[in-house]
Design a protein around this motif. Structure first.
Motif, PDB file in Angstrom:
ATOM      1  N   THR A 208      19.430  -3.263 100.080  1.00  0.00           N
ATOM      2  CA  THR A 208      20.201  -2.289  99.313  1.00  0.00           C
ATOM      3  C   THR A 208      19.593  -0.907  99.503  1.00  0.00           C
ATOM      4  N   VAL A 209      20.366   0.002 100.065  1.00  0.00           N
ATOM      5  CA  VAL A 209      19.903   1.377 100.242  1.00  0.00           C
ATOM      6  C   VAL A 209      20.195   2.135  98.948  1.00  0.00           C
ATOM      7  N   ALA A 210      19.141   2.469  98.214  1.00  0.00           N
ATOM      8  CA  ALA A 210      19.316   3.156  96.938  1.00  0.00           C
ATOM      9  C   ALA A 210      19.593   4.642  97.131  1.00  0.00           C
ATOM     10  N   MET A 211      19.008   5.223  98.197  1.00  0.00           N
ATOM     11  CA  MET A 211      19.232   6.639  98.481  1.00  0.00           C
ATOM     12  C   MET A 211      19.343   6.827  99.993  1.00  0.00           C
ATOM     13  N   PRO A 212      20.527   7.091 100.515  1.00  0.00           N
ATOM     14  CA  PRO A 212      20.690   7.269 101.962  1.00  0.00           C
ATOM     15  C   PRO A 212      20.217   8.655 102.406  1.00  0.00           C
ATOM     16  N   ALA A 213      20.080   8.811 103.723  1.00  0.00           N
ATOM     17  CA  ALA A 213      19.694  10.104 104.300  1.00  0.00           C
ATOM     18  C   ALA A 213      20.338  10.221 105.672  1.00  0.00           C
ATOM     19  N   THR A 214      20.547  11.442 106.112  1.00  0.00           N
ATOM     20  CA  THR A 214      21.091  11.690 107.458  1.00  0.00           C
ATOM     21  C   THR A 214      20.025  12.160 108.414  1.00  0.00           C
ATOM     22  N   ALA A 215      18.898  12.690 107.902  1.00  0.00           N
ATOM     23  CA  ALA A 215      17.814  13.181 108.757  1.00  0.00           C
ATOM     24  C   ALA A 215      16.536  13.273 107.941  1.00  0.00           C
TER      25      ALA A 215
ATOM     26  N   LEU B 230       7.307  15.849  96.601  1.00  0.00           N
ATOM     27  CA  LEU B 230       7.382  14.418  96.302  1.00  0.00           C
ATOM     28  C   LEU B 230       8.806  13.974  95.978  1.00  0.00           C
ATOM     29  N   ARG B 231       9.762  14.711  96.486  1.00  0.00           N
ATOM     30  CA  ARG B 231      11.165  14.336  96.333  1.00  0.00           C
ATOM     31  C   ARG B 231      11.471  13.153  97.249  1.00  0.00           C
ATOM     32  N   VAL B 232      12.173  12.154  96.702  1.00  0.00           N
ATOM     33  CA  VAL B 232      12.534  10.980  97.499  1.00  0.00           C
ATOM     34  C   VAL B 232      13.646  11.365  98.467  1.00  0.00           C
ATOM     35  N   LEU B 233      13.419  11.119  99.761  1.00  0.00           N
ATOM     36  CA  LEU B 233      14.391  11.451 100.798  1.00  0.00           C
ATOM     37  C   LEU B 233      15.249  10.253 101.177  1.00  0.00           C
ATOM     38  N   TRP B 234      14.674   9.059 101.037  1.00  0.00           N
ATOM     39  CA  TRP B 234      15.385   7.829 101.431  1.00  0.00           C
ATOM     40  C   TRP B 234      14.701   6.671 100.721  1.00  0.00           C
TER      41      TRP B 234
END
Length: 220
Positions: free
Chosen positions: A45-52, A182-186
């Protein structure tokens, strides 16, 4: 990166992540015998996606265990944790990233891993008298017992028998974190049933690859 600066944001990472990570369970048992299967089981389960991601280099953040699942000896084994981190590194390198070594990292990789044994007791409805239901002794009307029936001899017996089902569940939670804020990126969670052989290096490599499958590759 200076050692003092690295220590500061390792401590900040511990505080930020410990508040958001749930009870975990892992799909790997250290020292379990068996051959590796071609594809890892589990639900990703991807809780937070990212593009880069912000750059090509990464560093791992050491996290202290916070739950009983994380404190299980099977995932606290030093050799197992080294092999799991190697599997994650291999999966990251396949995406085009590299370890920062002693230098400044473009992003941090934090992970938690846990495992627990579960026993589930399920009721299975019995046919009264085994293979033959006798209409003469069956309950009629709207006040029939939900717990007791009569067998072919007319004696009251339990309507149910109970079957115990045992399994081991595990989970791997990975976060990619921006070093300064410390922001969550993915973020991703891989959880499911543990099978024999899940602690082999080939199996851990497959689990890491599956877990990081949706992580964006390094921009060319």
């Amino acid at each position: 990166m200076r050692p003092v600066a690295r220590s500061r944001f390792v401590l900040r990472a511990l505080c930020a992540l410990s508040c958001s990570l749930a009870v975990l369970v892992l799909a790997a048992c250290a020292g379990t015998a068996g051959s590796a299967r071609p594809a890892p089981a589990g639900k990703v389960t991807v809780a937070m996606p990212a593009t880069a991601l912000p750059g090509p280099s990464f560093a791992f953040v050491p996290l202290l265990p916070a739950t009983s699942a994380e404190l299980d000896a099977r995932v606290q084994d030093e050799e197992f944790r080294m092999r799991l981190e190697q599997a994650l590194s291999t999966a990251l390198q396949a995406k085009g990233y590299r370890s920062a070594g002693d230098g400044a990292a473009d992003f941090l990789v934090a992970y938690r891993v846990g495992v627990r044994d579960l026993t589930q007791v399920l009721p299975v409805e019995e046919q009264a008298g085994g293979s033959t239901r006798m209409a003469a002794v069956e309950c009629r009307g709207g006040r029939c017992s939900q717990l007791v029936v009569r067998n072919d001899s007319g004696a009251p017996v339990s309507r149910y028998r109970f079957v115990a089902s045992e399994r081991t569940e595990g989970g791997l939670h990975v976060e990619v974190v921006e070093p300064e804020s410390l922001r969550v990126l993915w973020s991703v969670l891989n959880s499911g049933t543990v099978h024999p052989g899940d602690g082999t290096q080939a199996r851990l490599d497959a689990i890491a690859t599956r877990t990081l499958e949706s992580l964006p590759a390094k921009a060319r």
